[in-house]
Design an enzyme around this catalytic site. Sequence first.
Site, mmCIF file in Angstrom:
data_model
loop_
_atom_site.group_PDB
_atom_site.id
_atom_site.type_symbol
_atom_site.label_atom_id
_atom_site.label_comp_id
_atom_site.label_asym_id
_atom_site.label_seq_id
_atom_site.Cartn_x
_atom_site.Cartn_y
_atom_site.Cartn_z
ATOM 1 N N ARG A 23 -4.954 -49.932 6.080
ATOM 2 C CA ARG A 23 -5.115 -49.957 7.538
ATOM 3 C C ARG A 23 -5.995 -51.109 8.019
ATOM 4 N NH1 ARG A 23 -7.242 -44.325 9.167
ATOM 5 N NH2 ARG A 23 -5.855 -43.650 7.514
ATOM 6 N N GLU A 106 -18.247 -36.577 10.959
ATOM 7 C CA GLU A 106 -18.224 -38.015 11.210
ATOM 8 C C GLU A 106 -19.601 -38.581 11.511
ATOM 9 O OE1 GLU A 106 -15.641 -41.259 13.838
ATOM 10 O OE2 GLU A 106 -15.168 -39.123 13.939
ATOM 11 N N SER A 122 -10.944 -37.301 6.227
ATOM 12 C CA SER A 122 -12.031 -36.850 7.099
ATOM 13 C C SER A 122 -11.982 -35.341 7.291
ATOM 14 C CB SER A 122 -11.957 -37.559 8.452
ATOM 15 O OG SER A 122 -10.673 -37.396 9.033
ATOM 16 N N LEU A 123 -10.783 -34.782 7.391
ATOM 17 C CA LEU A 123 -10.651 -33.327 7.504
ATOM 18 C C LEU A 123 -11.121 -32.648 6.222
ATOM 19 C CD1 LEU A 123 -9.707 -30.769 8.936
ATOM 20 C CD2 LEU A 123 -7.392 -31.234 8.093
#
Length: 277
Positions: A23, A106, A122-123
């Site tokens: 990304r 976060e 992240s989850l």
Amino acid sequence: ILVDAQGRRFMTALDPAAELAPRDVVTRGVAAAIKAGKGAFLDARTALGAAFPQAFPTVYAACRASGIDPVRQPIPIAPAAHYHMGGVLTDSFGRTSIDGLWAVGEVACTGAHGANRLASNSLLEAVVFAARVAGDVGAAPLRRGWPPPAPPDLSPRPPPAEDAAAITRLRATMSARVGVIRDGQGLESALATIETIAAGARSPRLRAMTTAARLITAAALARRESRGAHFRADYPATDPAQSHRATAPFGPLRTVPPHPAQSLGEGLAAPPMETRS
């Protein structure tokens, strides 16, 4: 696929994986195309076409509200902040350098993502570390006798007019100087602008925003290399000697050098507030 205003794919020239590159690589490609005046667009006409409304109804509705029909038109795109991989320094149980304060999600920097987060991690981090923090908090002795602090007034209200203008200026500065492609001169300029904005901040919201902006910018200035989502045009190579997290204490942020990460164990003296990148 990603195309410019002439309908030409630009990622094929930047990475063998083209649009499927990491990304950070794709983001820099998009930013470079926009900066060169070529524009950047997501073209889903062949891949989805008439199936777009059913496949992505929310995106389709947003496009239509902006006068774009993604079934027949490419969608103009631009990089945007999505996830911050730095944050408040914690150990593996979410403990910070302030006794009795835990951080998770976060806002925290656990080191789980390295320099370039994988999709959906992240989850997973939130689930794992929330459970670890909850267990650690539950096992911590309850301290009594502390006077209850007066809660700050954080009731939602529009910021003062001067703060609203300052927020717009801060956002523009961070996007232009501390965004996808950075360099030392731009980061120094950003720090100076942030200090000016912070000096006139009135609302808690703007003060918090300038604090976060200072920490992010100072950490980016201290890391004189490119790694993952952090790209310095003046230091485009990755430096193996900096393959560790860096700590930026909240204080004299302009001259903080990166140093190896440490674990917050028992008895470790640490600055009262710090962030990592």
